[in-house]
Scaffold this active site. Sequence first.
Site, PDB file in Angstrom:
ATOM      1  N   HIS A   1      -7.012  -7.105   0.642  1.00 10.29           N
ATOM      2  CA  HIS A   1      -5.974  -6.074   0.603  1.00 10.29           C
ATOM      3  C   HIS A   1      -4.915  -6.292   1.668  1.00 10.29           C
ATOM      4  O   HIS A   1      -3.723  -6.090   1.415  1.00 10.29           O
ATOM      5  CB  HIS A   1      -6.626  -4.703   0.787  1.00 10.29           C
TER       6      HIS A   1
ATOM      7  N   ASP B   1       0.837  -1.200   0.000  1.00 11.51           N
ATOM      8  CA  ASP B   1       0.000   0.000   0.000  1.00 11.51           C
ATOM      9  C   ASP B   1       0.876   1.255   0.000  1.00 11.51           C
ATOM     10  O   ASP B   1       1.697   1.432  -0.902  1.00 11.51           O
ATOM     11  CB  ASP B   1      -0.955  -0.079   1.202  1.00 11.51           C
TER      12      ASP B   1
END
Length: 293
Positions: A273, A108
């Site tokens: 994620h 990320d």
Amino acid sequence: MTTPVIPGFDLTRLPGAGGVELSAAVGGSGSPVVLLHGFPQTHLMWRHVAERLAATHTVICPDLRGYGASDKPAATGEEVYAKRTMAADVVAAAAALGHDRFALVGHDRGALVAFRAALDHPETVTHLGILDVVPTLDMWNVLHGVQAQVAYHLYLMAQPPGLPETMIAGSAPAFFGSFLDAWGAAPGLFPDPVRAAYLRASAAAVPSIVADYRASAGIDIVHDRADLDAGSQLAMPVTVVQQDWGAHLGYDAAAVWKAWAPDLDHRLTRAGHFMAEQAPGEITAAVTDLLTR
């Protein structure tokens, strides 16, 4: 409440760029691997993977500037939270531990820092691992239509200073917790002490987190475009593991990365994620494969 730690790792303070200090967990022995966390997390997101890698590597897990227990300098200009500056932090911190070359893996926000570090310091970053992003310039290019609502926070935090910080600070636990809930694909993914640590750290870092995101709508694009125009590419082996965002948003994710990384291993995962926490075995295997290339 006591903040959880990575078993077998020591917490230390390391010098970054421009007088900033990073907090980092360091453990293991062997060739060095630096792991950079994402949003809205801290180095704790690597706790499962770091323990596994520490059996054969020195593993360094810093909190990025502006996050966790690292320094949070005031955003007096775009460069303070530019990924170029944050990448310089990482290079300086590793050097302070005696490592002038190391493998680098980011998730990320940390993946964007890792990408910039690999472009700016190709003599330092030996291998690059990326979890669940595309480069900043490409990210803005592929977001469009109603599908872009998944990234609404990018647009919110790109706004001029003042309103985003006020809005987020006014409901910080709900704001940051919403991402842990929406992006976490497995019940119980975040044990209560870990979730509390993430929310506590994020609530204490609203201005710097917003500044990090704001830089990605400004100076980071300038830096990426300059490299694109110059034909710069990633010189080291690169592994990208991500959800099938290409299918969701209508683009070829592997092709996006191939344009930057000639030596590319692109993998799709069924994990969500927060894949380093949901599927640590899969991510450890991907990193281990990368380090053998």
